[in-house]
Scaffold this motif. Structure first.
Motif, mmCIF file in Angstrom:
data_model
loop_
_atom_site.group_PDB
_atom_site.id
_atom_site.type_symbol
_atom_site.label_atom_id
_atom_site.label_comp_id
_atom_site.label_asym_id
_atom_site.label_seq_id
_atom_site.Cartn_x
_atom_site.Cartn_y
_atom_site.Cartn_z
ATOM 1 N N VAL A 121 9.983 6.846 5.366
ATOM 2 C CA VAL A 121 9.720 6.992 3.932
ATOM 3 C C VAL A 121 10.691 6.081 3.193
ATOM 4 O O VAL A 121 11.908 6.232 3.319
ATOM 5 N N ASP A 122 10.146 5.123 2.450
ATOM 6 C CA ASP A 122 10.991 4.167 1.739
ATOM 7 C C ASP A 122 10.345 3.818 0.409
ATOM 8 O O ASP A 122 9.400 3.039 0.343
ATOM 9 N N LEU A 123 10.856 4.405 -0.674
ATOM 10 C CA LEU A 123 10.310 4.173 -2.006
ATOM 11 C C LEU A 123 11.074 3.096 -2.767
ATOM 12 O O LEU A 123 10.905 2.939 -3.979
ATOM 13 N N GLY A 124 11.925 2.355 -2.071
ATOM 14 C CA GLY A 124 12.646 1.256 -2.698
ATOM 15 C C GLY A 124 14.054 1.640 -3.105
ATOM 16 O O GLY A 124 14.382 2.811 -3.311
ATOM 17 N N ALA A 156 0.842 -1.197 0.000
ATOM 18 C CA ALA A 156 0.000 0.000 0.000
ATOM 19 C C ALA A 156 0.881 1.252 0.000
ATOM 20 O O ALA A 156 2.025 1.225 0.468
ATOM 21 N N PRO A 157 0.373 2.382 -0.524
ATOM 22 C CA PRO A 157 1.156 3.628 -0.515
ATOM 23 C C PRO A 157 1.549 4.070 0.888
ATOM 24 O O PRO A 157 2.608 4.659 1.086
ATOM 25 N N VAL A 158 0.677 3.783 1.856
ATOM 26 C CA VAL A 158 0.958 4.070 3.259
ATOM 27 C C VAL A 158 0.508 2.859 4.064
ATOM 28 O O VAL A 158 -0.610 2.366 3.888
ATOM 29 N N THR A 208 5.384 4.547 0.954
ATOM 30 C CA THR A 208 6.088 3.800 -0.085
ATOM 31 C C THR A 208 5.919 4.379 -1.481
ATOM 32 O O THR A 208 6.522 3.868 -2.427
ATOM 33 N N GLN A 209 5.110 5.433 -1.633
ATOM 34 C CA GLN A 209 4.847 5.993 -2.953
ATOM 35 C C GLN A 209 5.116 7.495 -2.960
ATOM 36 O O GLN A 209 4.942 8.170 -1.947
#
Length: 746
Positions: free
Chosen positions: A112-115, A52-54, A94-95
Motif C-alpha cells: 500500500v503506497d499512497l505517495g 491505477a488505484p490498484v 495507490t488510492q
C-alpha cells in the motif's frame, strides 16, 4: 486454505474480554482476488499502470546479493538473487478506500503506497479486509504499508534533533490511522513473509530501507475483527519478526496467530511507540530462532482487553512481554512466558502476578493458580520451556492469598517485590559473609535518623513492610514471607506493592528432599556491593551438578537474564555475572522435575555504584546521579530507591550544595523556622555565610518549600561567584533535575 497450528499456551477456563472494534459502516468495497495465474480487481484483470488505484508489476524491494558493506548491513543469509526477487508479483494499492482481498499468491506481496505526501493527508486511509487470503514472500514482507496517513500528529511534528528526550504517553488514539486491517468473520488468512535488512542511502550509512517484519507498516496501524466478530483468523509466519509497526499498533479484535524466528510483534520507535491490545485473541510465539521476544515494544505495551498468550525464546533472556517504556495491564487475560519477562507497571488497573521460577520449567508444564478454597482462577499448559511467567486476569484480586501448582505440586517462593526474602538463612545460613548494607544505613536506624543522614528526605516513609532492624538472612527481610520449616512461602499474596515472586520451586508438600546451597569464595551479597567471583557452590546434600541450575536476572526484571547448569563449570557460572550497572538476583536451584530433590537459594547484589531500582543505566540523568552518589552529594530516598521525580525542598537543595563543595556546617539564628540541631540547620547556616540564601526577608528560610530550577540556578551563581547559569529546566525542581544541574555546574 489450511489453518496453521500455533504452539501457543493452552488455556482452560480463561476469560476473554474484548472491547472489539467500532462497528464498520457500510461502504463501497473494491474486490481483489489473488491468483498466480491472474489477479482481478472487481472482476477485471488488474492493471499494469502505476497510475491505477490498484496495479501489478512494481519491483519488489529486497536486499540484493553481490553487494558489499557499503550497500547495507545485511548478512549473507539475508541476501537474495535478482531472479528470486523477480519471481514475486507485487500488488500495489495507490488510492484510499476499502479493499476486500481473497485468493492466493504463492510468491508475491501486497503493498500500500499512497505517495510521500500521504502521511499528512487525513483522507489517505486504506482498509484491507482479509477474506481467505494466502500470500507467501521469500524476499520481503508479505504485506507492507509504505505511505498512508499518520494519525499521531505530535510525533510527525517533533524534531528528534531538537527534542531528543521526547516521549509519548501510554494512551494513544489510532482511530484515524491510515493503515487498517480487518479480519473477515469466519475467514482464515495466512501471510508467510521475510524481511529486508537495512539498506543505505547511496554514499551514506543512513537508512533507505529496513523492514523487519513479515506483516509490516511504516505508519500507525489498526488490526480488528469484523464488526466485533472475532472468528476471523490471521496467521503470520515470519523468518525474522512477525507483526511490525514503525510507530503505533492497536489490536481491537479477531484471532491473530504469529510464529516468528525473532520478535513476534515489534513496534520500533524508541520510547514513543505504543502497542495496545483492546480485544480479540492474540497468540504469539516469538524467538523460534536464536533469540526473540513474544511482544516487544520499544515504547509502551498496554493491554486493555482480549486474551494475550505470548511466548519467547526460553534461553536468551527474552520475554513474552517486553517494553522499553512501562507495561500497563488494565484488563483481559494475559499469559506471557519466556526466560525473563519485563515487569509490569504499578499503574496497571488489573491485578497481575509475576513469577520467576528457580529453574527452567519444561514444555507441557501445567500451571494452576488457586484460591484458598481450592478453586482454580487461572490455568495454562506451557507449549514451550520457560522460567518467567506473567499472569493477569479479572479473577485475580488484591489482598488475596493464592496457591500456585505446577503439575499438581504446590509451589513456594523465596523473594517478592520488595527484594530477597532469603528464608532459611540465604547462602550458608544467617548473614552472608561480607554483606554490606546500603551506604548510610544502620540496622535499627529510625526513620528520623535516616532523614538526618541524607538517606531519606524529610517526610519520606520507609517502604511498606520494611524493617531496618531485620538482618539479611532473617525470614521476611524486605517483606518476604516464609514457612516455619524454612522452605519458603506457599501463600502468593497480591497487594498494591507486591506482585512479583522469585525463587519459585516445589514446596515441601512435594515430599522431595529440600536442598540448600552455599556460595563460597570472595563473593559478597548486598545492594551496595558487587559479586566479584564465584569459586564454588556447594549443596547441603550430594547431588549431580547437572541437576543444579544457576540463574542471574536483573531486579526488577527489565534487561538481563542468563542461566547455565552447574555442570557447565565455574567459568560458565562466572560468565553469567553482568557488566551493566543495576540490581540483580542470583538463584541456585535444583532443576525442575528432578526426582527426589527440590530447593532454591537466592542472593541479591548490585553492579556499579547505584543501588536504585527506579533509576537504571541509560536513563536520563543516570550518569549525573552516579557521579554525585559516589561523591556523597546525593543519596537515596529508601533502601533501593532514588525517587527521580520527587520535588526538592529548599533545605535539601542547600544540603546538596554544601556537600558538592565540602562546605562545613555552621550555626545561625537568622531564621526563626530553622530548628537548631535539625539535619539541615548547619547547612543553612553555611549557605547564609556564603551569601547563597537570604530567606523571605521576614526572618523565614521556608525549609520545606519546593525549590525551582531558576532558584537553584541563582544559588549556583552565588556559590561560584559568577552569573547564574541558564537552567535547562523550569518550574519546580525534581531530584533528577537537581542531579543534572549540580553535575553540570561542578
Amino acid at each position: 486454505m489450511k489453518q496453521i497450528r500455533i504452539p501457543a499456551l493452552l488455556l482452560a477456563g480463561a476469560m476473554t474480554l474484548s472491547l472489539g472494534s467500532p462497528a464498520r459502516a457500510a461502504e463501497e468495497e473494491t474486490a481483489i482476488v489473488l491468483s498466480d495465474a491472474q489477479i482481478t480487481v472487481d472482476g477485471q484483470r488488474a492493471s499494469a499502470d502505476p497510475e491505477a488505484p490498484v496495479y501489478t508489476g512494481a519491483k519488489i524491494i529486497y536486499y540484493r546479493d553481490g553487494t558489499d558493506e557499503t550497500y547495507g548491513e545485511g548478512t549473507e543469509a539475508e541476501k537474495h538473487s535478482e531472479a528470486e526477487a523477480a519471481g514475486h508479483t507485487v500488488l500495489t494499492i495507490t488510492q484510499p478506500g476499502t479493499y476486500r482481498l481473497s485468493g492466493e499468491l504463492s510468491a508475491g506481496q501486497i503493498a500500500v503506497d499512497l505517495g510521500e505526501e500521504a502521511k499528512d493527508d487525513p483522507a489517505a486511509v486504506v482498509t484491507l479486509i482479509l477474506d481467505n487470503v494466502d500470500v507467501k514472500c521469500t524476499v520481503a514482507p508479505a504485506l507492507i504499508f509504505y505511505n498512508v496517513y499518520e494519525c499521531d500528529r505530535e510525533f510527525v511534528a517533533y524534531d528528534k534533533d531538537e527534542n531528543p528526550g521526547y516521549q509519548s504517553s501510554p494512551t494513544v488514539d489510532t482511530t484515524a490511522a491510515g493503515a487498517n486491517v480487518i479480519i473477515a468473520a469466519g475467514s482464515v488468512n495466512t501471510f508467510t513473509g521475510s524481511h529486508v535488512a537495512r539498506i543505505y542511502k547511496e554514499g551514506t550509512t543512513k537508512k533507505l530501507h529496513k523492514y523487519d517484519g513479515a506483516f509490516y507498516s511504516k505508519m500507525s496501524m489498526n488490526l480488528s475483527g469484523d464488526n466485533g466478530d472475532d472468528t476471523g483468523i490471521l496467521n503470520i509466519i515470519a523468518d525474522n519478526e512477525g507483526l511490525d509497526s514503525e510507530l503505533h499498533l492497536t489490536l481491537n479484535g479477531g484471532t491473530v496467530n504469529i510464529e516468528a524466528q525473532d520478535d513476534g510483534i515489534n513496534t520500533n520507535e524508541d520510547f514513543v511507540s505504543v502497542t495496545t491490545v483492546n480485544g480479540g485473541r492474540l497468540n504469539v510465539v516469538g524467538g523460534l530462532g536464536s533469540e526473540g521476544d513474544g511482544i516487544d515494544s520499544n515504547g509502551y505495551l498496554v493491554i486493555n482487553g482480549g486474551t494475550v498468550c505470548a511466548t519467547a525464546n526460553p534461553q536468551t533472556g527474552d520475554g513474552g512481554i517486553d517494553a522499553d517504556s512501562p507495561i500497563v495491564l488494565n484488563g483481559g487475560a494475559v499469559y506471557a512466558t519466556g526466560s525473563r519477562n519485563d515487569t509490569a507497571d504499578s499503574t496497571s488497573r488489573q491485578p497481575y502476578m509475576e513469577l520467576s521460577f528457580a529453574s527452567t520449567l519444561p514444555e507441557g508444564s501445567l500451571i494452576q493458580v488457586k484460591e484458598e478454597s481450592g478453586e482454580t482462577v487461572m490455568e495454562m499448559t506451557a507449549a514451550r520451556a520457560f522460567q518467567s511467567l506473567t499472569l493477569s486476569g479479572p479473577n485475580l484480586a488484591l489482598n488475596a492469598a493464592y496457591q500456585l501448582y505446577v503439575d499438581g505440586v504446590l509451589q513456594c517462593y523465596s523473594g517478592n517485590s520488595f527484594g530477597m526474602g532469603h528464608p532459611g538463612g540465604g547462602f550458608g545460613g544467617g548473614r552472608p559473609e561480607g554483606f554490606e548494607p546500603p551506604e548510610g544505613f544502620e540496622h535499627g536506624q529510625r526513620p528520623e535518623e535516616m532523614e538526618r543522614s541524607g538517606f531519606m528526605p524529610e517526610g519520606m516513609e520507609p517502604p511498606a513492610g520494611f524493617d531496618p532492624a531485620r538482618q539479611p538472612g532473617a525470614s521476611g527481610f524486605f517483606g518476604g514471607q516464609s514457612q516455619a520449616d524454612g522452605s519458603g512461602s506457599t501463600d502468593f499474596t497480591l497487594t498494591e506493592t507486591t506482585k512479583s515472586f522469585s525463587g519459585v520451586c516445589d514446596s515441601d508438600a512435594s515430599g522431595k528432599t529440600r536442598v540448600s546451597f552455599t556460595l563460597e569464595g570472595p563473593a559478597r551479597s548486598g545492594r551496595n556491593t558487587v559479586i566479584e567471583a564465584v569459586r564454588a557452590i556447594t549443596a547441603s546434600v550430594e547431588i549431580d551438578p547437572a541437576l543444579v541450575q544457576v540463574t542471574v536476572t536483573d531486579d526488577p526484571s527489565e534487561d538481563y537474564g542468563a542461566s547455565c547448569l552447574l555442570s557447565d563449570g565455574m567459568e560458565a557460572v562466572n560468565g553469567l555475572l553482568p557488566d551493566g550497572d543495576g540490581n540483580y538476583i542470583l538463584t541456585v536451584a535444583v532443576v525442575s522435575g528432578t526426582e527426589g530433590y527440590t530447593g532454591a537459594t537466592q542472593l541479591s547484589f548490585t553492579v556499579g555504584a547505584l543501588p536504585f531500582v527506579d533509576l537504571r543505566e541509560g536513563d536520563q540523568g543516570y550518569d549525573a546521579v552516579k557521579t554525585l552518589y559516589q561523591k556523597g552529594v546525593l543519596k537515596g530516598t529508601g533502601a533501593d530507591t532514588f525517587s527521580p521525580d520527587m520535588t526538592v525542598t529548599r533545605a535539601q537543595a542547600v544540603t546538596a550544595l554544601a556537600r558538592l563543595v565540602n562546605g562545613e556546617e555552621a550555626q545561625t539564628e537568622t531564621f526563626s523556622d530553622v530548628e537548631p540541631g535539625s539535619w539541615y540547620a548547619g547547612y543553612v547556616a553555611w549557605a547564609v555565610e556564603q551569601g547563597i540564601v537570604e530567606g523571605d526577608g521576614q526572618g523565614h528560610f521556608l525549609p520545606g518549600e519546593t525549590v525551582t530550577a531558576e532558584q537553584l540556578a541563582l544559588m549556583l551563581g552565588r556559590l561560584y561567584e559568577e552569573e547564574a547559569p541558564q537552567p535547562e529546566f523550569t518550574g519546580e525542581l525534581t531530584r533528577i533535575q537537581l542531579a543534572q544541574m549540580l553535575a553540570a555546574a561542578e
